[in-house]
Every structure is written in C-alpha cells, then in structure tokens.
Design an enzyme around this catalytic site. Structure first.
Site, PDB file in Angstrom:
ATOM      1  N   GLU A   1      -3.147   7.444  -4.375  1.00 21.85           N
ATOM      2  CA  GLU A   1      -3.030   6.366  -3.599  1.00 21.85           C
ATOM      3  C   GLU A   1      -2.882   5.095  -4.687  1.00 21.85           C
ATOM      4  O   GLU A   1      -3.536   5.013  -5.934  1.00 21.85           O
ATOM      5  CB  GLU A   1      -4.605   6.245  -2.919  1.00 21.85           C
ATOM      6  CG  GLU A   1      -4.593   4.755  -2.202  1.00 21.85           C
ATOM      7  CD  GLU A   1      -5.879   4.596  -1.693  1.00 21.85           C
ATOM      8  OE1 GLU A   1      -6.213   4.366  -0.504  1.00 21.85           O
ATOM      9  OE2 GLU A   1      -6.853   4.406  -2.215  1.00 21.85           O
TER      10      GLU A   1
ATOM     11  N   TYR B   1       0.912  -1.113   0.043  1.00 21.12           N
ATOM     12  CA  TYR B   1       0.181   0.103  -0.089  1.00 21.12           C
ATOM     13  C   TYR B   1       0.896   1.230   0.003  1.00 21.12           C
ATOM     14  O   TYR B   1       1.954   1.316   0.558  1.00 21.12           O
ATOM     15  CB  TYR B   1      -0.911  -0.042   1.443  1.00 21.12           C
ATOM     16  CG  TYR B   1      -1.639   1.311   1.124  1.00 21.12           C
ATOM     17  CD1 TYR B   1      -2.958   1.182   0.575  1.00 21.12           C
ATOM     18  CD2 TYR B   1      -1.216   2.212   1.875  1.00 21.12           C
ATOM     19  CE1 TYR B   1      -3.706   2.460   0.957  1.00 21.12           C
ATOM     20  CE2 TYR B   1      -2.190   3.567   2.006  1.00 21.12           C
ATOM     21  CZ  TYR B   1      -3.089   3.563   1.152  1.00 21.12           C
ATOM     22  OH  TYR B   1      -4.132   4.826   1.368  1.00 21.12           O
TER      23      TYR B   1
END
Ligand code: ADP
Ligand code: MG
Length: 396
Positions: free
Chosen positions: A207, A119
C-alpha cells in the site's frame, strides 16, 4: 509478516521506485547526524511502528495539543527536538487500539513538496484470481471512508499474470489519477516496478498512501506498507531478515516457533483445532451460539504431544480467554496424542477456565480414556453442536 515503512521503501527502491532519501534511527542522539545527511530545507520525522494512521495519531504521554507521529521539521534542531519528544513514547492511532505502540524507531526523511496525494495499493483480488491495483485520487486520507462514502472514486485494475502490467493497464491507472506530463512517464516505470516487487517478493499487500505528485510534476512513493505472505517466506531470507519481533504479538511469535497457525481475535473462547476448515466451522458455531472466539490455534496434522502442549499454553496465556474449546478430528492427527498433550499442558500450567474437548476419529476411545483418567476437570462433548453449546454455557 509486516515490515516498517523505511524497510518497505528500501525494498521498493531496489525495484526502481522513486522514494525520498532518509535515515532510520533508534536513539535521539543519532537524529542530528541523520538530518545532516539529507538535503533539507524540509525534513520529516516519522514514527516507525507496524500500524498506519500515524500522522493523525496522538502520543499518550504528551498533551492533546502535541503533534502526531509524522512531523514536519524546518531545521536540524527541530528534527532533534521532535526526535527527543517522540522516541520511547506511545503512539495511539486508529489502527493500534487504545494501548498504542511504543515508538522505538524513527525515520528521518527528506521533505517533499506535495502537489497531490493519491492512493495506490496492490493486493490479491480473489474474486478474479489476479493481483490488482486499487487506485484512487483520494490519497492521504482514510481510504475506508472513501470506499464507504464514495466507492466510485476507487478503481481496480486487475493484472493478467501472463502479460504482467501492460501499456493499456498503465494508461488506465494514469487516466484514473488524471496524470499528465512527467508523472505519466514516471507511471510507465513505477506501476510495472511495483507489480514486479509484489510478485517477486510474494507480498500479500503493498500500500502506497500517499503516492504523491510533487510540485515539479514527478511521482514519489511517500508512504509504504508491505506485508508478505507468511507461507512463502521460506524462499525470501532477505525479507525474513527485516522482521521486527518487538512489533509482533508475543503469542504469535511463540506459535510460529512451533509451526502452529495461531490467530488472535477479539472474543473470549480459545479454540484449539486441526485444519483450517475445522477452525472456520468451530468459530462459526461458537458465533451461532452467541459468543465470539478469542483466537484459534491450528495444530495441523501429525503434531507431537509437545506441540499440542505448546498450543494449549499459548491459548491459556491470553487473559481474554474465559473458556477453551478443543475440537479435533483425528485423521492423520491421533486423538490420544491430542489428549496427552492437553493433559501434560494442564498439569504444567493449571486450568483456570472451563475446558470442553470434542474428539473424533483415529484412536478416539483411547483419547477419551486418557482425558477421563487424568482427574482433570475436562468436559467431554460428543459433536460440534454439543461442544459449542457446552463451552458457551460454561462461560455464561
Ligand atoms: P500515516 O499514513 O501513517 O499517517 P504517512 O507516511 O502517510 O503516515 O504520512 C502522513 C502524511 O504526512 C502524508 O499524507 C503527507 O501529507 C505527510 N508526509 C509524510 N511524509 C512526508 C514527506 N517525506 N514530505 C512531506 N510530507 C510528508
Ligand atoms: Mg500513509
């Protein structure tokens, strides 16, 4: 402003980030040609909607056993079959709400051999006043759950704007991921490139979930979500061109045409205010008296009667709105202009719900007179407390 995954990847690729080859399509008839442009033998058919959680999402029209909004395909025929099944249908994910979003575009992408899913995001960390990397080894899954259950697995690296991403920053991120070999070298160019994209394009959020380590040891941006700071869009015509209005709230589009700051919320009291501070105070006081705002529409300073009327129409167009609170402090904005705008809008669209108006400041007496003499069922309020209590009581 948000953009689609395939557009975000195009932008990041321009800054040198490694992304897979892919082709965006809007018709199933384009699927075969799209897949044939890719190397194969693995393809991925990805729904392009402005919401995440697509992989675990469900199509409303298809059975519960049908696959989600991101699907692997092993042949060109399989790509075509999946494209036919997905396009035009409604995908419901954890982020779309129950109504879901219609899938009008697909991204046909080269399939990657994934060793690890990580992530990464970049955001403006207000607590330190810097752009920060947020990284975790727990990519590909619900990062909110990781943040809640195992916060120690999320690491933040704030970047000094004077130096940009330093070697020490890269080393910290690489270590947090436990990268080695080719991936370490990839990180050395990827992390500064992402920071450059973020700052140069005035992003509010970038993101990458997941950022993957492939079986060949290299890094790749496998998913990308980008939102831009709306206040800086004026200097990015190239990014503005990526806007997909079909993905946006119709009322927010209408508001942006009038240069109104409109934010949709979950409650049932519509708020027309001027200035962000007064908007916050108005929402707080509605909550204090036990209700929730449905939205707020900030008409700003020096709005025209037409702009005020447009704002009022946007607020009343929301079926959730059971009552409206107009709370204006007339400084630059004049109370009589507000009153005229409200009266004009009510005459045009009618008034189906209670309306409480609190005016204070420049030309307040004239404004109150316009409202009183309009013959409309408007409840006048004297101050913020009075106004909030009256609208809360009116909707019961
Ligand atoms: P979302 O976050 O909306 O569910 P992603 O793009 O992250 O969508 O895709 C979900 C999952 O699908 C990823 O975590 C990854 O496991 C897999 N996936 C996505 N794109 C590819 C690809 N090009 N090759 C292989 N697997 C992929
Ligand atoms: Mg994802």
């Amino acid at each position: 402003m948000n953009i689609h995954e395939y557009q975000a990847k195009q932008v990041l690729k321009g800054f040198g980030a490694p992304v897979a080859e892919g082709v965006a399509i809007t018709k199933a008839s384009e699927a075969e040609a799209a897949a044939k442009q890719l190397p194969g033998p693995l393809y991925v058919v990805k729904s392009q909607i402005h919401a995440g959680g697509r992989g675990k999402g469900k199509f409303k029209e298809l059975g519960a056993e049908a696959k989600g909004g991101v699907r692997l395909a092993k042949t060109v025929e399989d790509v075509v079959k999946n494209a036919n099944e997905m396009l035009g249908n409604t995908l419901v994910t954890a982020q779309t709400g129950d109504a879901g979003k219609q899938v009008n575009r697909l991204y046909i992408e080269d399939g990657a051999d994934i060793a690890r899913e990580l992530y990464l995001s970049l955001l403006v960390d207000r607590s330190v006043g810097r752009v920060a990397f947020v990284v975790s080894t727990e990519g590909g899954m619900d990062i909110e759950a990781v943040a809640h259950d195992t916060p120690e697995k999320i690491i933040t690296v704030a970047i000094d704007p004077a130096t940009g991403v330093t070697d020490a920053d890269v080393a910290k991120i690489n270590a947090a991921y436990g990268l080695d070999g080719a991936a370490t070298a990839d990180g050395q160019t990827l992390f500064p490139a992402l920071y450059k994209a973020f700052t140069e394009k005035d992003m509010a959020l970038l993101e990458v979930n997941p950022l993957i380590v492939m079986t060949d040891g290299h890094l790749r941006v496998l998913d990308a979500k980008v939102s831009f700071d709306g206040n800086a869009l004026f200097r990015h015509d190239d990014m503005k061109a990526l806007r997909d209005e079909t993905e946006e709230d119709a009322k927010e589009i209408e508001a942006s045409k009038w240069d109104l700051a409109y934010v949709a919320l979950d409650g049932n009291i519509g708020c027309m205010v001027n200035g962000a501070g007064l908007a916050m105070a108005t929402m707080d006081i509605i909550k204090l008296y036990g209700k929730e705002p449905a939205n707020f529409c900030d008409v700003g300073g020096g709005a025209s009667k037409e702009k005020v009327a447009a704002a009022f129409k946007i607020i009343t167009a929301d079926p959730k709105v059971q009552g409206i609170l107009v709370n204006i402090f007339g400084g630059i904005m004049k109370c009589d202009v507000i009153a005229e705008g409200v009266v004009a809008a009510v005459k045009e669209v009618g008034l189906q719900v209670p309306l409480v108006v609190r005016l204070e400041g420049t030309n307040v007496d004239l404004g109150k007179r316009i409202l009183n003499e309009s013959g409309l069922a408007i409840t006048a309020a004297d101050d913020l407390d009075d106004a909030a209590q009256k609208i809360v009581a009116a909707i019961g």
